[in-house]
Design a protein around this motif. Structure first.
Motif, PDB file in Angstrom:
ATOM      1  N   GLU A 248       0.880  -1.122   0.030  1.00  0.00           N
ATOM      2  CA  GLU A 248      -0.262  -0.238  -0.090  1.00  0.00           C
ATOM      3  C   GLU A 248       0.746   1.350   0.209  1.00  0.00           C
ATOM      4  OE1 GLU A 248      -3.741   2.052   2.588  1.00  0.00           O
ATOM      5  OE2 GLU A 248      -2.427   0.343   3.284  1.00  0.00           O
TER       6      GLU A 248
ATOM      7  N   ARG B 253      -6.911   2.192  -1.043  1.00  0.00           N
ATOM      8  CA  ARG B 253      -7.448   1.210   0.227  1.00  0.00           C
ATOM      9  C   ARG B 253      -8.502   0.261  -0.275  1.00  0.00           C
ATOM     10  NH1 ARG B 253      -9.790   5.597   4.374  1.00  0.00           N
ATOM     11  NH2 ARG B 253     -10.071   3.562   5.533  1.00  0.00           N
TER      12      ARG B 253
ATOM     13  N   ARG C  20      -6.036  -2.335  -1.527  1.00  0.00           N
ATOM     14  CA  ARG C  20      -5.288  -3.110  -0.550  1.00  0.00           C
ATOM     15  C   ARG C  20      -6.455  -4.027   0.386  1.00  0.00           C
ATOM     16  NH1 ARG C  20      -5.285  -0.052   4.880  1.00  0.00           N
ATOM     17  NH2 ARG C  20      -7.415  -0.515   4.650  1.00  0.00           N
TER      18      ARG C  20
ATOM     19  N   PRO D 137     -13.052   2.222   3.197  1.00  0.00           N
ATOM     20  CA  PRO D 137     -13.088   3.383   2.643  1.00  0.00           C
ATOM     21  C   PRO D 137     -14.331   4.017   2.868  1.00  0.00           C
ATOM     22  CG  PRO D 137     -12.445   2.083   0.879  1.00  0.00           C
ATOM     23  CD  PRO D 137     -12.630   1.138   2.147  1.00  0.00           C
TER      24      PRO D 137
END
Length: 711
Positions: free
Chosen positions: A32, A403, A406, A335
């Motif tokens: 990330e 995110r 990830r 997120p």
């Protein structure tokens, strides 16, 4: 003491598989970081590409940017992009979303200074906005006395009015006046000719504190200079000068404030970047926004392409979504799509990255949203005209795309790790179970091959496996076989010795008898008597050894019969009382019939050895207690005496062959420790047990024999 079995050790080893999720998480976390660095480079590249399209194009900026030394808020106006056209009704409801953008004009903006001026006397809130090809202006005026223009009056300044000063695109300065006669629709007048000017339209509405005014006029009549003035006439007397509050000095064209209208040309260029996944701004060198494109809520960057959540289609996807994802997202964070953005709609931009860009250096920065729900990456790149920075391009993205990527990576990684852990744990568990079960079978075989007295009673079936456990089983089997041979040798030694010693002992005895029949001296006769005593003792030893051997042979050939144990014990005890008249016996023998299978003569021999043992170890003038009781389908015979206690550690071994606990002083008669061995042989033959222990008083020994009865 805590002990771990082999299976437990394998399970403990398999627990180290739980390190895999942590290692995987650390790996994806590093990934990330690299993705964020890549996103930063990509965003800078986006601003560079757009800035390249705007380089050396002064026509895009000359009309939109006034090259002032400083932009003053309140004087220099910014036309915000409006989301929809304004309905001119004086209610100001269409402006609710822009209330935070209104600028308050108070006594600081009076053309004639008056320290006693109050907000209630005259003040107003104002902003301008752009939609399509029109510029809209709104005024929320506070005025304690509203004076309308008289219906028959030709004057347009002997009343409250609004004055507009602007430069057209050709640079010509024009002024216009709004002088309403009543609430409702209004048009402007040309300030010079006093003629109506219908291109400027509006709506006037009186309020409790003053009035509201909404205006609209075409953008094509507006250059880069604009100003407004509110004139307050509190009396209709012609000589009474009005109070004038303005955004800038409308009497001098050079003092007019600038107006910045978002450039439609730049907006068209930005529109082509609308699919880049970024929110993009173009600002001038005074930090004023010239154009804006995109929404930060949708600015996830190119990383989010193809990562949108889709409805599960397969059974595995449904299982993953229902059971695995709730577990994963106790660690991960999703997120947020809904977050507060302070730069939703601004007239000017600030930030260290913009300051560097306006100095000619590309820059980027990270910031948290005010609600801490999202991280926003901003990148700025300078726009050059000749050798001068004329503005900058700013692009913004959230890290939601990174995110999400990830999280998707961790979901797949956790799925793989979970499968590996499950398969590994199950494999190690079954492998450990197989090994531990083989070791347990080997242990059980070893325990069954040797009884509690240490005799080898069986053998160990060795394994043909080529591993260490197979080799261990073969070693155990070999050891037990050799121990069995040695044990047989020891057990048969007494019978072989008694057989081999009988003939020499008989020869010695006969020789001594012949010598005693001859005339001997007194000394020789003494030696002959000692030799005879020794031969007699040796004969008793041989007889004892023969007794045990004969009993073993009798047990092997004896056919069991049914008899009454109570009668055998009672008869034997009557004989002992006659044989040992000086010894006191205490009897507690049940009177019920106790039938069992076996040999009554063996039981009599067992009781004989126990009574002899009690007699040898009893103290003088103490009783020997004999008890016979029935306990369900078993008979319990106990013989106890008061005297010498059993040594610690020998209670289980006194029934072994040739084991004796007698001291040297007590061994006046030869003793090989075979008496209690015979007791054990008889108990084993009758499938019973015999135990010995010190009594609770600590002054004697109790022997307990348990024998099974017939059902």
């Amino acid at each position: 003491m805590l002990r771990f079995g082999l299976r437990s050790k394998f399970i403990l080893l398999s627990c180290f598989l739980f390190l895999l999720p942590w290692l995987g998480y650390e790996y994806v976390w590093e990934m990330e970081k690299f993705l964020r660095q890549g996103q930063e480079k990509t965003l800078v590249g986006t601003t560079r590409a757009l800035a390249t399209a705007l380089h050396e194009r002064p026509a895009l900026f000359d009309e939109q940017t006034n090259f002032l030394d400083q932009v003053v808020k309140g004087r220099d106006l910014y036309a915000y992009n409006l989301k929809s056209p304004i309905q001119l009704d004086g209610k100001l409801s269409d402006w609710d979303a822009y209330q935070s953008l209104f600028w308050l004009y108070d006594k600081r903006y009076l053309q004639t200074a008056n320290d006693n001026h109050q907000l209630s006397n005259l003040s107003f809130s104002h902003m301008v906005g752009k939609f399509d090809n029109y510029l809209y202006a709104v005024f929320k005026v506070t005025d304690d006395t509203v004076i309308y223009r008289a219906k028959n009056s030709l004057s347009i300044t002997n009343n409250d009015y609004v004055k507009i000063g602007l430069k057209n695109p050709d640079g010509q300065f024009n002024t216009y006046i709004i002088a309403p006669r009543q609430d409702g629709w209004v048009n402007a007048f040309d300030a010079n000719s006093k003629m109506p000017f219908t291109k400027i339209q509006g709506f006037f509405k009186k309020t409790e504190t003053g009035y509201n005014l909404e205006l609209r006029f075409p953008l094509n009549m507006l250059g880069n200079k604009l100003g407004f003035a509110i004139a307050d006439v509190d009396s209709k007397q012609p000589n009474q000068p009005p109070s004038i509050m303005s955004t800038s000095n409308l009497n001098n064209p050079n003092d007019l404030g600038s107006v910045l209208v978002p450039s439609p040309e730049i907006n068209r260029i930005l529109k082509g970047m609308g699919h880049s996944g970024s929110r993009i701004w173009v600002v001038d060198n005074h930090h004023r926004v010239l154009a804006q494109s995109g929404s930060i809520q949708n600015a996830d960057g190119v990383w989010a392409d193809g990562l949108k959540n889709q409805a599960p289609k397969t059974a595995w996807q449904r299982f993953e979504q229902a059971y695995l994802h709730p577990l994963y997202y106790k660690i991960l964070t999703r997120p947020e799509d809904e977050f507060i953005d302070t730069l939703h709609d601004v007239a000017s931009m600030q930030g260290a990255h913009l300051a560097k860009a306006l100095k000619g250096k590309p820059a980027s920065s990270w910031r948290l949203t005010p609600d801490n729900k999202a991280v926003i990456l901003s990148a700025a790149y300078p726009i050059w005209i000749e050798d001068k920075v004329i503005g900058a391009v700013i692009a913004e993205e959230t890290t939601n795309g990174v995110r999400t990527l990830r999280n998707k990576s961790l979901e797949k990684l956790f799925n793989v790790i979970l499968a590996v852990m499950l398969i590994g744990t199950v494999t190690l568990f079954f492998f450990a179970s197989r090994i531990s079960s083989r070791i347990r079978r080997l242990r059980d075989a070893a325990e069954q091959a040797i009884d509690a007295q240490g005799r080898v009673t069986g053998h160990i079936n060795y394994s043909d496996a080529n591993d260490e456990i197979g080799d261990l089983s073969r070693s155990f089997s070999n050891i037990v076989s050799r121990l069995g041979g040695y044990t047989d040798y020891l057990e048969n030694m007494s019978s072989r010795l008694s057989h081999e010693l009988r003939t020499p002992v008989a020869v010695v005895r006969s020789s001594l008898e012949n010598l005693q029949s001859l005339q001997q001296s007194e000394l020789s006769q003494k030696y002959l008597e000692r030799a005879s005593e020794g031969v007699e003792r040796l004969g008793k030893i041989i007889t004892t050894m023969s007794e045990a051997t004969r009993l073993e042979q009798s047990i092997q050939s004896n056919e069991p019969e049914q008899f009454d144990l109570q009668k055998v014990i009672s008869g034997c005890m009557q004989g002992y009382q006659l044989t040992y008249p000086n010894q006191l016996f205490t009897l507690n023998i049940c009177q019920s019939t106790l039938l069992m299978q076996g040999a009554p003569e063996f039981i009599a021999q067992l009781l004989d050895k126990l009574i002899n043992n009690a007699l040898e170890f009893s103290e003088a003038n103490t009783a020997i207690e004999v008890s016979l009781k029935q306990n369900e389908n078993k008979a319990t015979l106990t013989v106890s005496n008061t005297g010498t206690l059993l040594p610690e550690g020998l209670t289980e071994h006194i029934f072994d062959s040739m084991v004796s606990v007698r001291s040297q002083q007590m061994q006046q008669q030869p003793h090989l420790g075979l008496g209690l061995y015979i007791v054990r042989l008889v108990c084993d033959y009758h499938k019973g047990t015999v135990t010995a222990h010190n009594n609770e008083q600590g002054n004697g020994v109790v022997f307990t024999v348990s024998l099974p009865l017939n059902n």
